[in-house]
Write a protein that holds these residues in place. Structure first.
Motif, PDB file in Angstrom:
ATOM      1  N   UNK A 204      10.689   1.403  -2.049  1.00  0.00           N
ATOM      2  CA  UNK A 204      10.978   0.761  -3.333  1.00  0.00           C
ATOM      3  C   UNK A 204       9.685   0.474  -4.095  1.00  0.00           C
ATOM      4  N   UNK A 205       8.658   0.050  -3.385  1.00  0.00           N
ATOM      5  CA  UNK A 205       7.368  -0.235  -4.022  1.00  0.00           C
ATOM      6  C   UNK A 205       6.756   1.046  -4.598  1.00  0.00           C
ATOM      7  N   UNK A 206       6.872   2.154  -3.863  1.00  0.00           N
ATOM      8  CA  UNK A 206       6.335   3.417  -4.372  1.00  0.00           C
ATOM      9  C   UNK A 206       7.074   3.847  -5.634  1.00  0.00           C
ATOM     10  N   UNK A 207       8.398   3.704  -5.639  1.00  0.00           N
ATOM     11  CA  UNK A 207       9.170   4.038  -6.838  1.00  0.00           C
ATOM     12  C   UNK A 207       8.761   3.153  -8.017  1.00  0.00           C
ATOM     13  N   UNK A 208       8.554   1.853  -7.757  1.00  0.00           N
ATOM     14  CA  UNK A 208       8.109   0.930  -8.809  1.00  0.00           C
ATOM     15  C   UNK A 208       6.721   1.331  -9.311  1.00  0.00           C
ATOM     16  N   UNK A 209       5.850   1.746  -8.390  1.00  0.00           N
ATOM     17  CA  UNK A 209       4.502   2.189  -8.750  1.00  0.00           C
ATOM     18  C   UNK A 209       4.549   3.399  -9.680  1.00  0.00           C
ATOM     19  N   UNK A 210       5.397   4.362  -9.342  1.00  0.00           N
ATOM     20  CA  UNK A 210       5.538   5.557 -10.177  1.00  0.00           C
ATOM     21  C   UNK A 210       6.103   5.205 -11.548  1.00  0.00           C
ATOM     22  N   UNK A 211       7.148   4.360 -11.559  1.00  0.00           N
ATOM     23  CA  UNK A 211       7.785   3.980 -12.821  1.00  0.00           C
ATOM     24  C   UNK A 211       6.838   3.178 -13.704  1.00  0.00           C
TER      25      UNK A 211
END
Length: 247
Positions: free
Chosen positions: A228-235
């Protein structure tokens, strides 16, 4: 003397990565993950030490990438190899054959996990000759990708249920993650770096928000928080980059 301090910290990253390799080969994923986390900690603070002490050097840059190749390149490749082994045959036995399977395809398939190692090597080589990746990254950094891959066995261990297990140990899911992560490592996505030149909130608002959100997610979701953190980082990086281009 002070010029050697950042390099010493980087060498601790090398040591952490080597220990993680041993545990990953033995399929002791909790300990492998622990030493990868430790290596990434050293990876972050060697650069900070170099900036604070004003001792940046070409040697330090090359040494840093070599350390990352072990901790954030080789280890996740081994971990994905182990996960793919589990998904197709039940694991790697002491005779060096995969789970007693007579299917040559099933015996060869786990080696696809090392696409992550190859993609990491290519990404680190590009980073070393790219002078523009200072305050931001182009493509997902190898430590972030390593954390994503290491989160999979940790989720299996600490969040085990039939639904999650069936997803994570699905061969096609693992191959998809392997290909996607290899692509993201070398993509043209512009991502912000967690490097603080000063502690001002105005200059580092996105970094502070990312750290706070990541901390909350880790407290509430534990290891499930890492994807989830990686997805937030990308977004967040995509929104920040898009906004800066329109201003």
């Amino acid at each position: 003397m002070k010029k050697h301090i950042p390099n010493l910290i980087t060498l601790l990253n090398v040591l952490s990565g080597c220990i993680a390799v041993v545990f990953a080969v033995r399929n002791q994923m909790e300990l492998a993950a622990l030493f990868v986390f430790l290596g990434i900690f050293f990876d972050y603070f060697d650069g900070m030490a170099a900036r604070l002490l004003h001792v940046k050097s070409e040697l330090g840059l090359q040494l840093d990438s070599l350390a990352d190749m072990i901790t954030s390149g080789l280890v996740p490749g081994i971990v994905m190899f182990q996960l793919l082994s589990m998904s197709v045959t039940g694991g790697w036995n002491h005779e060096g054959m995969l789970g007693g399977s007579e299917d040559w395809f099933a015996s060869v398939l786990p080696f696809a996990g090392f696409l992550i190692t190859m993609a990491s090597a290519y990404r680190l080589a590009k980073f070393n000759i790219d002078e523009n990746q200072v305050s931001s990254f182009v493509g997902v950094p190898t430590p972030a990708n390593a954390l994503l891959i290491l989160s999979l066995p940790l989720i299996l261990i600490y969040h085990a249920n039939d639904y999650l297990n069936s997803i994570i140990l699905n061969t096609w899911f693992l191959l998809g993650i392997t290909l996607l992560s290899s692509y993201l490592l070398n993509s043209s996505l512009k991502l912000f770096a967690l490097k603080f030149e000063n502690w001002s909130f105005r200059d580092n608002s996105l970094r502070y928000i990312f750290i706070i959100v990541s901390f909350v997610l880790l407290l509430t979701l534990k290891f499930l928080a890492i994807p989830a953190i990686l997805l937030f980082y990308l977004a967040a990086s995509f929104i920040s980059d898009t906004t800066s281009k329109t201003v």
